[in-house]
Design a protein around this motif. Structure first.
Motif, short mmCIF file in Angstrom:
data_model
loop_
_atom_site.label_atom_id
_atom_site.label_comp_id
_atom_site.label_asym_id
_atom_site.label_seq_id
_atom_site.Cartn_x
_atom_site.Cartn_y
_atom_site.Cartn_z
N ILE A 179 0.80 -1.23 -0.12
CA ILE A 179 0.12 0.15 -0.01
C ILE A 179 0.98 1.20 0.18
CG2 ILE A 179 -1.70 1.20 1.43
CD1 ILE A 179 -2.77 -1.40 2.32
N TYR A 180 1.90 1.43 0.97
CA TYR A 180 2.81 2.25 0.98
C TYR A 180 3.76 2.52 -0.47
CZ TYR A 180 2.27 3.16 6.02
OH TYR A 180 1.35 3.19 7.31
N ARG A 181 3.91 1.52 -1.03
CA ARG A 181 4.58 1.64 -2.59
C ARG A 181 3.76 2.20 -3.45
NH1 ARG A 181 6.18 -3.85 -4.56
NH2 ARG A 181 7.07 -4.09 -2.46
N TRP A 182 2.44 1.76 -3.52
CA TRP A 182 1.49 2.27 -4.29
C TRP A 182 1.11 3.91 -4.00
CZ3 TRP A 182 -2.73 -1.90 -3.54
CH2 TRP A 182 -2.34 -3.28 -4.18
N LYS A 183 1.10 4.23 -2.76
CA LYS A 183 1.14 5.66 -2.47
C LYS A 183 2.12 6.25 -3.06
CE LYS A 183 0.57 8.68 1.45
NZ LYS A 183 0.84 8.76 2.97
N ASN A 184 3.34 5.89 -2.77
CA ASN A 184 4.66 6.60 -3.35
C ASN A 184 4.62 6.82 -4.81
OD1 ASN A 184 5.61 7.16 -0.60
ND2 ASN A 184 6.80 5.11 -0.49
N GLN A 185 4.11 5.63 -5.38
CA GLN A 185 4.26 5.74 -6.92
C GLN A 185 3.38 6.79 -7.37
OE1 GLN A 185 3.23 1.59 -7.98
NE2 GLN A 185 5.65 1.03 -7.89
N THR A 186 2.31 6.81 -6.81
CA THR A 186 1.13 7.77 -7.08
C THR A 186 1.73 9.20 -6.96
OG1 THR A 186 -0.75 6.16 -6.68
CG2 THR A 186 -1.35 8.68 -6.64
N GLN A 187 2.20 9.38 -5.88
CA GLN A 187 2.75 10.76 -5.60
C GLN A 187 3.74 11.07 -6.70
OE1 GLN A 187 4.05 10.41 -1.56
NE2 GLN A 187 1.87 10.99 -0.75
N GLY A 188 4.82 9.99 -6.96
CA GLY A 188 5.82 10.50 -7.93
C GLY A 188 5.05 10.88 -9.50
N VAL A 189 4.07 10.20 -9.70
CA VAL A 189 3.16 10.30 -11.06
C VAL A 189 2.84 11.73 -10.86
CG1 VAL A 189 1.07 9.83 -12.47
CG2 VAL A 189 2.81 7.91 -11.60
N ARG A 190 2.06 11.90 -9.86
CA ARG A 190 1.52 13.45 -9.72
C ARG A 190 2.58 14.29 -9.74
NH1 ARG A 190 -2.47 11.70 -4.58
NH2 ARG A 190 -3.92 10.89 -5.98
N LYS A 191 3.63 14.19 -9.14
CA LYS A 191 4.82 15.30 -9.15
C LYS A 191 5.13 15.50 -10.68
CE LYS A 191 9.35 16.25 -7.70
NZ LYS A 191 10.46 15.59 -6.72
N VAL A 192 5.40 14.27 -11.33
CA VAL A 192 5.88 14.43 -12.77
C VAL A 192 4.77 15.09 -13.47
CG1 VAL A 192 6.29 13.04 -14.89
CG2 VAL A 192 7.20 12.42 -13.00
N ILE A 193 3.45 14.98 -13.44
CA ILE A 193 2.53 15.70 -14.18
C ILE A 193 2.27 16.88 -13.71
CG2 ILE A 193 -0.30 15.83 -14.19
CD1 ILE A 193 -0.26 12.87 -14.03
N SER A 194 2.60 17.41 -12.46
CA SER A 194 2.87 18.75 -11.82
C SER A 194 3.97 19.60 -12.73
CB SER A 194 2.94 18.95 -10.69
OG SER A 194 3.19 20.26 -10.05
N GLU A 195 4.99 18.86 -12.69
CA GLU A 195 6.11 19.50 -13.51
C GLU A 195 5.65 19.67 -14.97
OE1 GLU A 195 9.40 16.85 -12.61
OE2 GLU A 195 9.67 17.44 -10.59
N GLN A 196 5.31 18.83 -15.59
CA GLN A 196 5.09 18.89 -17.05
C GLN A 196 4.12 20.08 -17.16
OE1 GLN A 196 3.44 14.83 -18.16
NE2 GLN A 196 5.27 14.30 -18.45
N SER A 197 3.10 20.20 -16.29
CA SER A 197 1.95 21.16 -16.70
C SER A 197 2.57 22.60 -16.19
CB SER A 197 0.81 21.12 -15.78
OG SER A 197 1.15 20.99 -14.58
N GLU A 198 3.68 22.65 -15.50
CA GLU A 198 4.54 23.99 -15.27
C GLU A 198 5.43 24.28 -16.47
OE1 GLU A 198 6.76 23.64 -11.78
OE2 GLU A 198 5.13 23.48 -10.44
N LEU A 199 5.83 23.03 -16.97
CA LEU A 199 6.48 23.37 -18.23
C LEU A 199 5.91 23.73 -19.46
CD1 LEU A 199 9.40 20.37 -18.03
CD2 LEU A 199 9.61 22.67 -17.93
N ALA A 200 4.81 23.28 -19.45
CA ALA A 200 3.64 23.48 -20.76
C ALA A 200 3.41 25.00 -20.53
CB ALA A 200 2.55 22.79 -20.62
N LEU A 201 2.96 25.41 -19.33
CA LEU A 201 2.80 26.89 -19.11
C LEU A 201 3.86 27.79 -19.52
CD1 LEU A 201 0.84 29.03 -18.04
CD2 LEU A 201 1.48 28.63 -15.67
#
Length: 97
Positions: free
Chosen positions: A45-67
């Motif tokens: 469960i903790y591994r899934w949580k960390n993976q999800t947070q990593g994906v959210r971080k990447v998406i956030s960085e991509q949206s910042e770069l797109a902006l």
């Protein structure tokens, strides 16, 4: 008499199940409770949580770069327009002499 031992097989969980588990954690349920309720280890469960947070971080960085990319494109368009105006002004002033 002893039963022949079967090799342990790995259970596979689909992305929807993993997302629901992470949502349960986000809603305030503890990993221990979710683990017992669903029969999944806490570590998993903790591994899934960390993976999800990593994906959210990447998406956030991509949206910042797109902006930033869009802002830079707008600035280039503005500078090109200004350059064209200056070219026209230069040709007008150089004809008058």
């Amino acid at each position: 008499m002893q039963q022949p031992s079967r090799p342990k097989t790995r259970r596979k969980y689909d992305a929807d199940f993993k997302n629901e588990v992470v949502k349960m954690l986000a809603n305030g349920q503890t990993a221990a409770y979710v683990s017992k309720a669903l029969g999944v280890s806490e570590n998993l469960i903790y591994r899934w949580k960390n993976q999800t947070q990593g994906v959210r971080k990447v998406i956030s960085e991509q949206s910042e770069l797109a902006l930033e990319n869009q802002q830079l494109k707008d600035r280039v368009r503005q500078l090109e327009t200004e350059r064209e105006i200056l070219k026209k002004a230069l040709s007008i002033f150089s004809r008058q002499t």
